[in-house]
Scaffold this active site. Sequence first.
Site, PDB file in Angstrom:
ATOM      1  N   LYS A   1     -34.293  -2.410 -48.149  1.00 34.36           N
ATOM      2  CA  LYS A   1     -35.557  -3.442 -48.610  1.00 34.36           C
ATOM      3  C   LYS A   1     -36.707  -2.208 -49.390  1.00 34.36           C
ATOM      4  O   LYS A   1     -36.478  -2.747 -50.238  1.00 34.36           O
ATOM      5  CB  LYS A   1     -35.673  -3.794 -47.696  1.00 34.36           C
ATOM      6  CG  LYS A   1     -35.655  -5.474 -46.892  1.00 34.36           C
ATOM      7  CD  LYS A   1     -36.332  -5.514 -46.008  1.00 34.36           C
ATOM      8  CE  LYS A   1     -35.877  -7.038 -46.086  1.00 34.36           C
ATOM      9  NZ  LYS A   1     -36.988  -7.871 -44.272  1.00 34.36           N
TER      10      LYS A   1
ATOM     11  N   ASP B   1     -40.648 -12.915 -47.342  1.00 36.07           N
ATOM     12  CA  ASP B   1     -40.993 -12.256 -46.282  1.00 36.07           C
ATOM     13  C   ASP B   1     -42.480 -12.904 -45.477  1.00 36.07           C
ATOM     14  O   ASP B   1     -42.785 -13.625 -44.451  1.00 36.07           O
ATOM     15  CB  ASP B   1     -40.802 -11.396 -45.636  1.00 36.07           C
ATOM     16  CG  ASP B   1     -39.334 -10.929 -45.346  1.00 36.07           C
ATOM     17  OD1 ASP B   1     -38.695 -11.291 -45.500  1.00 36.07           O
ATOM     18  OD2 ASP B   1     -39.127  -9.478 -45.286  1.00 36.07           O
TER      19      ASP B   1
END
Length: 289
Positions: free
Chosen positions: A71, A107
């Site tokens: 990420k 997220d």
Amino acid sequence: MGISGKTRVCAIIGDPVEHSLSPVMHNAAFKELGLNLVYVAFTVTTKELKDAILGARRLGLRGLNVTMPHKNAVMNYLDEVDATAKAIGAVNTILSNQGKLIGYNTDGNGAMIALQENGVYPEEKKLVLLGAGGAAKAIAYHAAQDVAELVILNRTPEKAKKLADVLRKSFGNKVKGGTLSSTVLKDELETADILVNATSVGMHPDVNSSPVPSSLLRIDLCVMDIIYNPLETRLIADAKSVGSKVVSGLEMLIYQGAVAFEIWTNCPAPVEVMRNAALNELEKQGVRH
Ligand code: ATR
């Protein structure tokens, strides 16, 4: 829709990815809307990441999800990273737009939408967030925009304080960081409206643990856990038993996926279809309720 010469590909890259729920969730959504897209999972190791992104470019993939451990590192290989993902320091979604790769982070946004869609409204509320890892950081960034007060508590307090210091620069004194201990929890939860667990405490196989003593829960404290294995964590079960409103980790998973889906397709995500597909897959994988 059957696969044809015009089918475009979306994928998740990470290591491991075999148990990801994203393929079933997105394929069910593509099918529901009759979109000529297919979603697959590619195992990509750290040393393969750069080539994998180049491959995605050359093959004209429509979109990617990025999971552990890429990420952060993936940001080095993109043409653009949107401001929120930059501030969070992590990308979990990539859109290929006319050959240009743009990174997003869905997220934190997914977590806040999950709260709202389940009737928990963070505006003007005090939210206590447990954890200061990758997921907590994404949630903290979004929560700080909405709430009246954000308290980040972590086992390693330096990480919570560092995150709070960064957020205070944009959001002011409403953000603070501290230690995840029963004394601090007792003080902070007394005046809190929403509790979000973004630590790994309670995750399979540690299913009997909770980051919060059940005696500190009360009916007017809404509780969200981002863990979805098990589907009902000890924390969620304890919160339910005092009558609190609860939001499970599956909801965050679905809404981070829904936001990614909308980035790739410009179509509203069929959330119910995605939830059913994820639940079926969890059942197949033997995840406990
Ligand atoms: P993720 O990307 O899922 O957020 P992570 O970055 O590894 O995962 O973060 C895990 C979080 O769970 C951290 O906040 C971690 O606390 P530390 O920063 O002190 O390590 C927290 N965590 C993990 N095990 C814990 C435990 N037994 N008790 C309390 N917190 C724990």
